[in-house]
Design a protein around this motif. Structure first.
Motif, PDB file in Angstrom:
ATOM      1  N   LYS A  83     -38.808   0.517 -21.119  1.00 37.52           N
ATOM      2  CA  LYS A  83     -38.969   1.350 -22.679  1.00 37.52           C
ATOM      3  C   LYS A  83     -39.744   2.371 -21.674  1.00 37.52           C
ATOM      4  N   PRO A  84     -40.097   3.759 -23.124  1.00 40.67           N
ATOM      5  CA  PRO A  84     -40.870   4.590 -23.199  1.00 40.67           C
ATOM      6  C   PRO A  84     -42.145   4.581 -22.495  1.00 40.67           C
ATOM      7  N   GLU A  85     -42.784   3.255 -23.764  1.00 34.40           N
ATOM      8  CA  GLU A  85     -44.150   2.943 -23.700  1.00 34.40           C
ATOM      9  C   GLU A  85     -43.588   1.795 -22.664  1.00 34.40           C
ATOM     10  N   ASP A  86     -43.495   1.819 -21.481  1.00 33.88           N
ATOM     11  CA  ASP A  86     -43.454   0.983 -19.857  1.00 33.88           C
ATOM     12  C   ASP A  86     -43.944   2.591 -18.913  1.00 33.88           C
ATOM     13  N   THR A  87     -44.097   3.421 -19.512  1.00 31.62           N
ATOM     14  CA  THR A  87     -44.575   4.068 -18.354  1.00 31.62           C
ATOM     15  C   THR A  87     -46.078   4.391 -18.571  1.00 31.62           C
ATOM     16  N   ALA A  88     -45.952   3.650 -16.868  1.00 29.35           N
ATOM     17  CA  ALA A  88     -48.131   3.614 -16.158  1.00 29.35           C
ATOM     18  C   ALA A  88     -47.864   4.088 -15.078  1.00 29.35           C
ATOM     19  N   VAL A  89     -48.903   3.119 -14.228  1.00 36.37           N
ATOM     20  CA  VAL A  89     -49.273   3.247 -12.603  1.00 36.37           C
ATOM     21  C   VAL A  89     -48.813   1.832 -13.235  1.00 36.37           C
ATOM     22  N   TYR A  90     -48.140   1.456 -12.039  1.00 35.85           N
ATOM     23  CA  TYR A  90     -48.304   0.394 -11.695  1.00 35.85           C
ATOM     24  C   TYR A  90     -49.143  -0.659 -10.609  1.00 35.85           C
ATOM     25  N   LEU A  91     -50.526  -1.542 -11.145  1.00 38.90           N
ATOM     26  CA  LEU A  91     -51.135  -1.770  -9.890  1.00 38.90           C
ATOM     27  C   LEU A  91     -51.103  -3.520  -9.400  1.00 38.90           C
ATOM     28  N   CYS A  92     -51.304  -3.500  -8.972  1.00 39.37           N
ATOM     29  CA  CYS A  92     -50.805  -4.673  -7.389  1.00 39.37           C
ATOM     30  C   CYS A  92     -52.190  -5.693  -7.441  1.00 39.37           C
ATOM     31  N   ASN A  93     -52.459  -7.050  -7.470  1.00 38.62           N
ATOM     32  CA  ASN A  93     -53.780  -6.929  -8.116  1.00 38.62           C
ATOM     33  C   ASN A  93     -54.198  -7.951  -7.241  1.00 38.62           C
ATOM     34  N   LEU A  94     -54.592  -8.501  -6.103  1.00 41.11           N
ATOM     35  CA  LEU A  94     -54.738 -10.342  -5.555  1.00 41.11           C
ATOM     36  C   LEU A  94     -56.260 -10.841  -6.110  1.00 41.11           C
ATOM     37  N   MET A  95     -56.992 -11.561  -6.313  1.00 32.88           N
ATOM     38  CA  MET A  95     -57.483 -12.343  -6.161  1.00 32.88           C
ATOM     39  C   MET A  95     -58.148 -13.159  -5.411  1.00 32.88           C
ATOM     40  N   GLN A  96     -59.697 -13.697  -4.495  1.00 26.54           N
ATOM     41  CA  GLN A  96     -59.394 -14.189  -3.128  1.00 26.54           C
ATOM     42  C   GLN A  96     -60.583 -15.034  -3.331  1.00 26.54           C
ATOM     43  N   GLY A  97     -61.471 -15.040  -2.835  1.00 24.40           N
ATOM     44  CA  GLY A  97     -62.648 -15.580  -2.305  1.00 24.40           C
ATOM     45  C   GLY A  97     -63.882 -15.349  -3.302  1.00 24.40           C
ATOM     46  N   GLY A  98     -63.201 -14.950  -4.231  1.00 24.86           N
ATOM     47  CA  GLY A  98     -64.265 -14.388  -4.841  1.00 24.86           C
ATOM     48  C   GLY A  98     -64.172 -12.268  -5.155  1.00 24.86           C
ATOM     49  N   TYR A  99     -63.862 -12.363  -4.919  1.00 24.46           N
ATOM     50  CA  TYR A  99     -62.716 -10.680  -4.274  1.00 24.46           C
ATOM     51  C   TYR A  99     -62.095 -10.259  -5.325  1.00 24.46           C
ATOM     52  N   ASP A 100     -62.195  -9.352  -5.360  1.00 24.43           N
ATOM     53  CA  ASP A 100     -61.119  -7.915  -6.423  1.00 24.43           C
ATOM     54  C   ASP A 100     -59.860  -7.417  -5.847  1.00 24.43           C
ATOM     55  N   TYR A 101     -58.729  -7.479  -4.707  1.00 25.22           N
ATOM     56  CA  TYR A 101     -58.533  -6.694  -4.637  1.00 25.22           C
ATOM     57  C   TYR A 101     -57.156  -5.483  -5.457  1.00 25.22           C
ATOM     58  N   TRP A 102     -56.730  -4.458  -4.725  1.00 27.97           N
ATOM     59  CA  TRP A 102     -55.964  -3.392  -5.814  1.00 27.97           C
ATOM     60  C   TRP A 102     -55.031  -2.467  -5.083  1.00 27.97           C
ATOM     61  N   GLY A 103     -53.748  -2.389  -5.144  1.00 32.09           N
ATOM     62  CA  GLY A 103     -53.336  -1.414  -4.298  1.00 32.09           C
ATOM     63  C   GLY A 103     -53.402   0.582  -4.816  1.00 32.09           C
ATOM     64  N   GLN A 104     -53.137   0.289  -4.654  1.00 32.79           N
ATOM     65  CA  GLN A 104     -53.317   2.219  -4.958  1.00 32.79           C
ATOM     66  C   GLN A 104     -52.277   2.694  -5.845  1.00 32.79           C
ATOM     67  N   GLY A 105     -51.121   1.921  -6.998  1.00 28.83           N
ATOM     68  CA  GLY A 105     -50.250   2.013  -7.801  1.00 28.83           C
ATOM     69  C   GLY A 105     -49.015   2.974  -7.100  1.00 28.83           C
ATOM     70  N   THR A 106     -48.345   2.352  -7.630  1.00 27.40           N
ATOM     71  CA  THR A 106     -46.992   3.225  -7.529  1.00 27.40           C
ATOM     72  C   THR A 106     -46.699   3.493  -9.586  1.00 27.40           C
ATOM     73  N   GLN A 107     -46.211   5.109  -9.416  1.00 29.02           N
ATOM     74  CA  GLN A 107     -45.420   5.300 -10.900  1.00 29.02           C
ATOM     75  C   GLN A 107     -44.004   5.001 -11.515  1.00 29.02           C
ATOM     76  N   VAL A 108     -44.234   4.510 -13.012  1.00 34.59           N
ATOM     77  CA  VAL A 108     -43.243   4.613 -13.070  1.00 34.59           C
ATOM     78  C   VAL A 108     -43.497   5.378 -14.837  1.00 34.59           C
ATOM     79  N   THR A 109     -42.310   6.165 -14.806  1.00 31.52           N
ATOM     80  CA  THR A 109     -41.943   6.746 -15.537  1.00 31.52           C
ATOM     81  C   THR A 109     -40.667   6.198 -16.504  1.00 31.52           C
ATOM     82  N   VAL A 110     -40.256   6.262 -17.825  1.00 30.44           N
ATOM     83  CA  VAL A 110     -39.445   5.473 -18.329  1.00 30.44           C
ATOM     84  C   VAL A 110     -39.072   6.847 -19.953  1.00 30.44           C
ATOM     85  N   SER A 111     -37.579   7.494 -18.827  1.00 25.78           N
ATOM     86  CA  SER A 111     -37.695   9.133 -19.662  1.00 25.78           C
ATOM     87  C   SER A 111     -36.092   8.874 -19.950  1.00 25.78           C
ATOM     88  N   SER A 112     -35.529   9.769 -20.599  1.00 28.70           N
ATOM     89  CA  SER A 112     -34.590   9.991 -20.790  1.00 28.70           C
ATOM     90  C   SER A 112     -34.793  11.677 -19.921  1.00 28.70           C
TER      91      SER A 112
END
Length: 115
Positions: free
Chosen positions: A86-115
């Motif tokens: 849906k158009p409201e799904d448009t966002a930067v999508y980020l991958c996350n991993l939590m391990q050993g008390g640390y929080d890791y993030w990717g840089q994100g990938t843009q998803v755009t839903v539009s006609s």
């Protein structure tokens, strides 16, 4: 040290599908929690899906029934299959991993839903 690299975003029409990938490198141990979040300007980061190593999975209310998380442990890769976008799904999508008390993030990938 863990690094996460997302890919697979892009422009898609409403009702379409995308599969996002998150490739992890570094030492990944048992007991990790991995997932996807999304971010749009001016809004709080929103949970898309989170999976524990035991297999327990929780999806955000806004994507339930439309998204599926999967993993390929041999490739250390996390996937997010998104359908009926849906158009409201448009966002930067980020991958996350939590391990050993640390929080890791990717840089994100843009998803755009539009006609």
């Amino acid at each position: 040290q863990v690094q996460l690299v997302e890919s697979g975003g892009g422009l898609v029409q409403p009702g379409g599908s995308l599969r996002l990938s998150c490739a992890a490198s570094g030492s990944i141990f048992s007991g990790t929690v991995m997932g996807w979040y999304r971010q749009t300007p001016g809004k709080q980061r929103e949970l898309v899906v989170r999976r524990w190593t035991a297999g327990y999975t929780t999806y955000g209310d806004s994507v339930k029934g439309r998204c599926t998380i999967s993993t390929d442990n041999s490739k250390k890769t996390l996937y997010l299959q998104m359908d009926s976008l849906k158009p409201e799904d448009t966002a930067v999508y980020l991958c996350n991993l939590m391990q050993g008390g640390y929080d890791y993030w990717g840089q994100g990938t843009q998803v755009t839903v539009s006609s």
